[in-house]
Scaffold this motif. Structure first.
Motif, PDB file in Angstrom:
ATOM      1  N   UNK A   4     -36.623   6.620 -57.619  1.00 36.93           N
ATOM      2  CA  UNK A   4     -37.462   5.669 -56.885  1.00 36.93           C
ATOM      3  C   UNK A   4     -37.027   5.439 -55.454  1.00 36.93           C
ATOM      4  N   UNK A   5     -35.798   5.830 -55.104  1.00 35.24           N
ATOM      5  CA  UNK A   5     -35.240   5.441 -53.811  1.00 35.24           C
ATOM      6  C   UNK A   5     -35.532   6.486 -52.736  1.00 35.24           C
ATOM      7  N   UNK A   6     -36.594   6.241 -51.983  1.00 30.49           N
ATOM      8  CA  UNK A   6     -36.982   7.087 -50.856  1.00 30.49           C
ATOM      9  C   UNK A   6     -36.715   6.297 -49.581  1.00 30.49           C
ATOM     10  N   UNK A   7     -35.877   6.826 -48.730  1.00 32.59           N
ATOM     11  CA  UNK A   7     -35.560   6.128 -47.494  1.00 32.59           C
ATOM     12  C   UNK A   7     -36.553   6.501 -46.400  1.00 32.59           C
ATOM     13  N   UNK A   8     -37.111   5.479 -45.790  1.00 34.35           N
ATOM     14  CA  UNK A   8     -38.016   5.679 -44.662  1.00 34.35           C
ATOM     15  C   UNK A   8     -37.243   5.405 -43.382  1.00 34.35           C
ATOM     16  N   UNK A   9     -37.159   6.420 -42.543  1.00 33.46           N
ATOM     17  CA  UNK A   9     -36.469   6.212 -41.275  1.00 33.46           C
ATOM     18  C   UNK A   9     -37.328   5.276 -40.443  1.00 33.46           C
ATOM     19  N   UNK A  10     -36.731   4.227 -39.889  1.00 32.56           N
ATOM     20  CA  UNK A  10     -37.544   3.233 -39.188  1.00 32.56           C
ATOM     21  C   UNK A  10     -38.219   3.759 -37.928  1.00 32.56           C
ATOM     22  N   UNK A  36     -36.418  -8.117 -33.856  1.00 35.04           N
ATOM     23  CA  UNK A  36     -35.274  -7.934 -34.754  1.00 35.04           C
ATOM     24  C   UNK A  36     -34.088  -8.821 -34.387  1.00 35.04           C
ATOM     25  N   UNK A  37     -34.176  -9.572 -33.315  1.00 36.16           N
ATOM     26  CA  UNK A  37     -33.006 -10.275 -32.782  1.00 36.16           C
ATOM     27  C   UNK A  37     -32.399 -11.259 -33.766  1.00 36.16           C
ATOM     28  N   UNK A  38     -33.223 -11.915 -34.582  1.00 32.84           N
ATOM     29  CA  UNK A  38     -32.709 -12.941 -35.492  1.00 32.84           C
ATOM     30  C   UNK A  38     -32.283 -12.395 -36.849  1.00 32.84           C
ATOM     31  N   UNK A  56     -36.871  -0.758 -41.459  1.00 34.60           N
ATOM     32  CA  UNK A  56     -38.176  -0.167 -41.794  1.00 34.60           C
ATOM     33  C   UNK A  56     -39.151  -1.231 -42.262  1.00 34.60           C
ATOM     34  N   UNK A  57     -38.676  -2.180 -43.088  1.00 35.80           N
ATOM     35  CA  UNK A  57     -39.570  -3.240 -43.560  1.00 35.80           C
ATOM     36  C   UNK A  57     -39.994  -4.153 -42.410  1.00 35.80           C
ATOM     37  N   UNK A  58     -39.071  -4.447 -41.506  1.00 34.77           N
ATOM     38  CA  UNK A  58     -39.407  -5.305 -40.370  1.00 34.77           C
ATOM     39  C   UNK A  58     -40.454  -4.649 -39.474  1.00 34.77           C
ATOM     40  N   UNK A  59     -40.302  -3.353 -39.234  1.00 37.78           N
ATOM     41  CA  UNK A  59     -41.280  -2.645 -38.410  1.00 37.78           C
ATOM     42  C   UNK A  59     -42.624  -2.579 -39.120  1.00 37.78           C
TER      43      UNK A  59
END
Length: 522
Positions: free
Chosen positions: A225-231, A264-266, A279-282
């Protein structure tokens, strides 16, 4: 057509793991089978950052291990982490013996870069941001100069052949037609599965062939299940998306939205938080507004005119897209980049099938856990290539004969699978979407057509993701269930996963499994 290489070790794939395995086995006879040219179509050659190794004066293996465990979000195998990070200096030394020239400072010390979630500068690189290409080029030349290694190009392995639960050979497609090869010792070094997604930084035809081969043969798989998405892939219509290395953020570049706000600063770690966090933040920032928003990587203040000298490859990529990164923000988006799961192996690279080893991205050693630490991928490929070679060299060569094989499967058609994987198996997941993916993918698997093989790999990702109800690492569920303890790592064969899929879709509507694995004894 048939062929016998039963006295030789067969390595499938010519990325870093395959090349190191073959070179480390010398003078044992080895045959490298590669679909493209030697070193071609490999994710290794596209790697920009480098190799993580605790070789700096302010660094230690224990710090590297701690950073790896933290990024892995509780699902790393601590023994694998300790062993592989501890072997990093030896891996760097080995690559230098094979001719790789890593970048050094004026005083002769290795130049060390910083990437996300690392507490120290420890990224050993070659050719600036062209590390992968430089390493693969050098090792490919070393392979061609090694008499014990033969390279067979233009061969695509479509099935592993087994007899009595052990490897007996391979069924390949070649320009002259189907070829059966007898072999008792096979090493999978086939890379990842990014080609399953519409946004990917990987070679487009890489859909997880090694996972498919092992799955069809009945091997145990882990953590699919673990697929890494490059941000930060370049947000462009070009497929696959060019990568904007994490090292650019390591040099101080910041992420901003279309209003120029640094969002992303905080967040702890800011732009250098673990990849799943960024990746989730973007993704969340892009989702704002009726039509979604754009996100940019702004290196103007941090690098400015130094951008081209520090990142010549990325500078050329940006300029080809009409962007001057010294004076313009770079549009970026998450894209499928690395698969932490794969064929389950021990720390010698052994799979659950006798005579089958796996190394590199196709394998799951437990090093990465739920989220890979930046630049640990090339490290694992090199270290496990060394260890696999040692174990294979110590293994007995079994006498095998050419066994019966199924008809040669059709060339894989990935395109129909990409829309399913992209819609339901991306950065954010939920039960409804996973169930929809499982139903659609199971139909493709059962159809046994050109989509069947990539559909099987995507189905494995979907089933593993469905079974893990809690968000962890790169597996983010919007309907995550709170649990008092982190769920353990998951292990299934493809037979078991397909059975789970049938139960999820509609138990009464499917006949018993008949197609797994391809084996005389199955």
């Amino acid at each position: 057509m048939s062929n016998s290489r039963a006295d030789r070790v067969v390595v499938i794939g010519s990325g870093l793991a395959g090349l190191v395995t073959a070179l480390s086995l010398a003078p044992h006879p080895v045959t490298i089978l590669t679909r493209a040219g030697l070193g071609g179509e490999t994710s290794s050659a596209w790697a920009q950052g480098g190799i993580a190794a605790a070789v700096g004066g302010d660094d230690s293996v224990s710090l590297h291990a701690q950073d790896t465990l933290a990024a892995g979000d509780g699902l790393c195998d601590p023994v694998a982490v300790e062993m592989i990070t501890g072997a990093a200096p030896d891996a760097i030394a080995l690559l230098e013996r094979f001719g790789v020239r890593f970048d050094r400072k004026a005083d002769g010390a290795l130049a060390l870069g910083l990437e996300a979630a690392h507490s120290r500068n420890r990224i050993v690189h070659a050719g600036g941001d062209g590390s992968g290409a430089e390493i693969v080029r050098t090792l490919s030349a070393a392979v061609m100069a090694t008499p014990s290694i033969s390279v067979v190009e233009g061969f695509e392995v479509r099935r592993l052949l087994t007899e009595d639960g052990a490897i007996a050979g391979l069924l390949c497609a070649s320009a002259s037609g189907p070829v059966r090869i007898a072999a008792s010792r096979v090493v999978l070094a086939t890379g990842g599965l990014g080609g399953l997604f519409e946004a990917s930084t990987n070679p487009p035809d890489n859909y997880g062939q090694g996972v498919m081969l092992a799955a069809r043969a009945g091997a145990v798989l882990a953590d699919m299940e673990f697929v890494q998405f490059h941000p930060t892939a370049l947000d462009t219509a070009v497929y696959p998306q060019p990568l904007i290395s994490e090292a650019v953020r390591g040099e101080g570049a910041i992420l901003v939205n279309e209003r120029g706000e640094r969002f992303m600063a905080s967040i702890p770690g800011a732009e250098l938080a673990p990849r799943d966090v960024v990746a989730r933040a973007i993704s969340a920032e892009r989702a704002k507004g009726a039509k979604g928003g754009s996100v940019y990587l702004d290196a103007r203040q941090a690098l400015g005119d130094r951008f081209a000298s520090r990142f010549p490859v990325i500078d050329a990529i940006c300029r080809a897209a009409g962007i001057d990164p010294a004076r313009q923000p770079i549009p970026v988006r998450p894209a499928a980049h690395y698969h932490m799961g794969g064929v389950a192996t021990d720390l010698r690279g052994r799979t659950s099938i006798q005579g089958l080893w796996a190394a590199g991205e196709v394998a799951c050693t437990g090093l990465h856990g739920a989220n890979r630490l930046a630049s640990n991928s090339l490290l694992e490929a090199a270290v496990m290539g060394m260890r696999v070679a040692r174990d294979v060299a110590d293994s007995a060569n079994r006498l095998v004969k050419l066994v019966d094989a199924p008809p040669l499967p059709q060339i894989a058609d990935i395109k129909p699978i990409r829309s399913i994987a992209s819609a339901y198996l991306g950065v954010l997941r939920d039960a409804e979407g996973l169930q929809a993916a499982i139903a659609a993918l199971l139909a493709h698997v059962d159809a046994d057509g050109p989509q069947s093989d990539p559909a099987l790999v995507a189905l494995l990702v979907a089933v593993f993701a469905h079974q893990r109800r809690r968000s962890v690492g790169a597996h983010a569920r919007t309907d995550s269930v709170a649990m008092s303890e982190s769920a353990p790592r998951q292990y299934l064969t493809s037979r078991e996963a397909v059975s789970v899929a049938r139960d999820i879709v509609e138990p009464a509507s499917y006949s018993p499994i008949q197609k797994f694995p391809y084996s005389k004894s199955a």
